[in-house]
Design a protein around this motif. Structure first.
Motif, PDB file in Angstrom:
ATOM      1  N   ARG A   1       0.836  -1.214   0.000  1.00 53.82           N
ATOM      2  CA  ARG A   1       0.000   0.000   0.000  1.00 53.82           C
ATOM      3  C   ARG A   1       0.862   1.252   0.000  1.00 53.82           C
ATOM      4  NH1 ARG A   1      -4.639  -1.941   4.067  1.00 53.82           N
ATOM      5  NH2 ARG A   1      -6.056  -2.751   2.492  1.00 53.82           N
ATOM      6  N   SER A   2       1.991   1.199   0.702  1.00 53.37           N
ATOM      7  CA  SER A   2       2.847   2.387   0.787  1.00 53.37           C
ATOM      8  C   SER A   2       3.513   2.705  -0.554  1.00 53.37           C
ATOM      9  CB  SER A   2       3.906   2.211   1.874  1.00 53.37           C
ATOM     10  OG  SER A   2       4.934   1.334   1.453  1.00 53.37           O
ATOM     11  N   LEU A   3       3.474   1.781  -1.501  1.00 57.29           N
ATOM     12  CA  LEU A   3       4.046   2.032  -2.819  1.00 57.29           C
ATOM     13  C   LEU A   3       3.174   2.963  -3.652  1.00 57.29           C
ATOM     14  CD1 LEU A   3       5.178  -1.584  -3.806  1.00 57.29           C
ATOM     15  CD2 LEU A   3       6.551   0.205  -2.739  1.00 57.29           C
ATOM     16  N   ALA A   4       1.904   3.077  -3.281  1.00 58.29           N
ATOM     17  CA  ALA A   4       0.972   3.913  -4.044  1.00 58.29           C
ATOM     18  C   ALA A   4       0.953   5.342  -3.488  1.00 58.29           C
ATOM     19  CB  ALA A   4      -0.437   3.325  -3.982  1.00 58.29           C
ATOM     20  N   THR A   5       1.000   6.291  -4.409  1.00 59.97           N
ATOM     21  CA  THR A   5       0.827   7.702  -4.059  1.00 59.97           C
ATOM     22  C   THR A   5      -0.477   8.143  -4.698  1.00 59.97           C
ATOM     23  OG1 THR A   5       3.217   8.017  -4.042  1.00 59.97           O
ATOM     24  CG2 THR A   5       1.858  10.009  -4.146  1.00 59.97           C
ATOM     25  N   CYS A   6      -1.419   8.598  -3.853  1.00 61.09           N
ATOM     26  CA  CYS A   6      -2.757   8.934  -4.329  1.00 61.09           C
ATOM     27  C   CYS A   6      -2.906  10.437  -4.562  1.00 61.09           C
ATOM     28  CB  CYS A   6      -3.807   8.452  -3.327  1.00 61.09           C
ATOM     29  SG  CYS A   6      -3.800   6.656  -3.116  1.00 61.09           S
ATOM     30  N   TYR A   7      -3.600  10.776  -5.639  1.00 62.96           N
ATOM     31  CA  TYR A   7      -3.880  12.165  -6.001  1.00 62.96           C
ATOM     32  C   TYR A   7      -5.371  12.287  -6.272  1.00 62.96           C
ATOM     33  CZ  TYR A   7       1.133  12.489  -6.955  1.00 62.96           C
ATOM     34  OH  TYR A   7       2.500  12.463  -6.852  1.00 62.96           O
ATOM     35  N   LYS A   8      -5.935  13.418  -5.900  1.00 63.09           N
ATOM     36  CA  LYS A   8      -7.323  13.687  -6.251  1.00 63.09           C
ATOM     37  C   LYS A   8      -7.390  13.943  -7.755  1.00 63.09           C
ATOM     38  CE  LYS A   8      -8.595  15.493  -1.781  1.00 63.09           C
ATOM     39  NZ  LYS A   8      -9.168  16.572  -1.007  1.00 63.09           N
ATOM     40  N   VAL A   9      -8.534  13.658  -8.346  1.00 62.00           N
ATOM     41  CA  VAL A   9      -8.700  13.797  -9.786  1.00 62.00           C
ATOM     42  C   VAL A   9      -8.350  15.213 -10.244  1.00 62.00           C
ATOM     43  CG1 VAL A   9     -10.374  13.702 -11.691  1.00 62.00           C
ATOM     44  CG2 VAL A   9     -10.397  11.939  -9.919  1.00 62.00           C
ATOM     45  N   GLU A  10      -8.709  16.204  -9.457  1.00 58.92           N
ATOM     46  CA  GLU A  10      -8.408  17.588  -9.858  1.00 58.92           C
ATOM     47  C   GLU A  10      -6.902  17.890  -9.847  1.00 58.92           C
ATOM     48  OE1 GLU A  10     -10.158  17.750  -5.592  1.00 58.92           O
ATOM     49  OE2 GLU A  10     -10.656  16.771  -7.488  1.00 58.92           O
TER      50      GLU A  10
ATOM     51  N   LYS B   1       3.876   3.824  -7.715  1.00 58.64           N
ATOM     52  CA  LYS B   1       2.577   3.695  -8.391  1.00 58.64           C
ATOM     53  C   LYS B   1       1.777   4.974  -8.133  1.00 58.64           C
ATOM     54  CE  LYS B   1      -0.706   1.517 -10.619  1.00 58.64           C
ATOM     55  NZ  LYS B   1      -0.546   1.296 -12.045  1.00 58.64           N
ATOM     56  N   THR B   2       1.346   5.600  -9.193  1.00 62.83           N
ATOM     57  CA  THR B   2       0.553   6.822  -9.111  1.00 62.83           C
ATOM     58  C   THR B   2      -0.911   6.445  -9.305  1.00 62.83           C
ATOM     59  OG1 THR B   2       2.399   8.074 -10.023  1.00 62.83           O
ATOM     60  CG2 THR B   2       0.227   9.125 -10.087  1.00 62.83           C
ATOM     61  N   VAL B   3      -1.771   6.876  -8.350  1.00 58.74           N
ATOM     62  CA  VAL B   3      -3.179   6.494  -8.378  1.00 58.74           C
ATOM     63  C   VAL B   3      -4.042   7.753  -8.253  1.00 58.74           C
ATOM     64  CG1 VAL B   3      -4.976   5.137  -7.223  1.00 58.74           C
ATOM     65  CG2 VAL B   3      -2.624   4.305  -7.260  1.00 58.74           C
ATOM     66  N   LEU B   4      -5.045   7.851  -9.131  1.00 64.63           N
ATOM     67  CA  LEU B   4      -6.034   8.918  -9.031  1.00 64.63           C
ATOM     68  C   LEU B   4      -7.225   8.418  -8.241  1.00 64.63           C
ATOM     69  CD1 LEU B   4      -6.019  10.398 -12.651  1.00 64.63           C
ATOM     70  CD2 LEU B   4      -5.008  11.392 -10.594  1.00 64.63           C
ATOM     71  N   VAL B   5      -7.676   9.210  -7.280  1.00 66.15           N
ATOM     72  CA  VAL B   5      -8.831   8.830  -6.453  1.00 66.15           C
ATOM     73  C   VAL B   5      -9.861   9.944  -6.477  1.00 66.15           C
ATOM     74  CG1 VAL B   5      -7.534   7.297  -4.942  1.00 66.15           C
ATOM     75  CG2 VAL B   5      -7.739   9.702  -4.346  1.00 66.15           C
ATOM     76  N   LYS B   6     -11.080   9.582  -6.235  1.00 68.64           N
ATOM     77  CA  LYS B   6     -12.178  10.553  -6.179  1.00 68.64           C
ATOM     78  C   LYS B   6     -12.106  11.388  -4.944  1.00 68.64           C
ATOM     79  CE  LYS B   6     -16.812  10.172  -7.686  1.00 68.64           C
ATOM     80  NZ  LYS B   6     -18.023   9.457  -7.660  1.00 68.64           N
TER      81      LYS B   6
END
Length: 182
Positions: free
Chosen positions: A152-161, A177-182
């Motif tokens: 889980r710590s490998l993912a960096t989450c960004y808001k869609v905006e 890993k770059t992840v877009l989240v709502k």
């Protein structure tokens, strides 16, 4: 299995999972991760996932690295065409080269095809996953719950905006890993 030393080329999402699967599920004695990017945090995460050694190298000096390693298995997860001849050169006679990382057209490379013959190499590509593959991965994760926080710590989450920042950070190799989240 005859595999004592494995090399993973690339420490993105696919390479990260390959490292932990090779070490924890297949019980490979020595797993070496190769990366061209310097990032102490990522390197430490790879060690937590099972890499015995993480080698950062300059692609211009790849010969030094490839000449210092003799591997039973090499797993190409970098997506860089230049990784392929390097992987071939690191393999021992009758070595196995798994190549799931070459899934886009990033240009051509020159290889020495006689090495495939002289070393009797097994080169295996993969771009498709079946439900039974996913079942194996999920079962593996269920059996190794201690890995879930690390993965889980490998993912960096960004808001869609913040999509532009996410793309900029991904291009700069700031994230595994770059992840877009709502």
């Amino acid at each position: 299995s005859g595999v004592h030393t494995a090399v993973v080329q690339g420490i993105g999402p696919v390479g990260s999972f390959a490292i932990t699967y090779l070490k924890k599920a297949l019980k490979i004695d020595k797993v070496i991760a190769l990366t061209v990017y310097t990032d102490d945090k990522k390197n430490e995460l790879m060690k937590q996932l099972g890499a015995d050694e993480v080698i950062q190298f300059d692609p211009a000096n790849s010969a030094e690295v490839q000449n210092s390693i003799v591997a039973d298995l090499v797993f190409e997860a970098s997506g860089s065409p230049a990784a392929v001849p390097m992987g071939i050169n690191m393999l021992r006679n009758r070595g196995i080269y798994l190549v799931p990382g070459q899934y886009s057209n990033s240009g051509g490379i020159e290889i020495q095809p006689q090495l495939i013959t002289f070393k009797a190499l097994h080169i295996i590509g993969s771009s498709q996953y079946s439900v039974c593959d996913v079942e194996k991965y999920v079962k593996f994760l269920d059996e190794h719950q201690e890995l879930i926080p690390i993965l889980r710590s490998l993912a960096t989450c960004y808001k869609v905006e913040d999509v532009n920042t996410a793309f900029d950070d991904a291009k700069a190799h700031k994230n595994v890993k770059t992840v877009l989240v709502k």
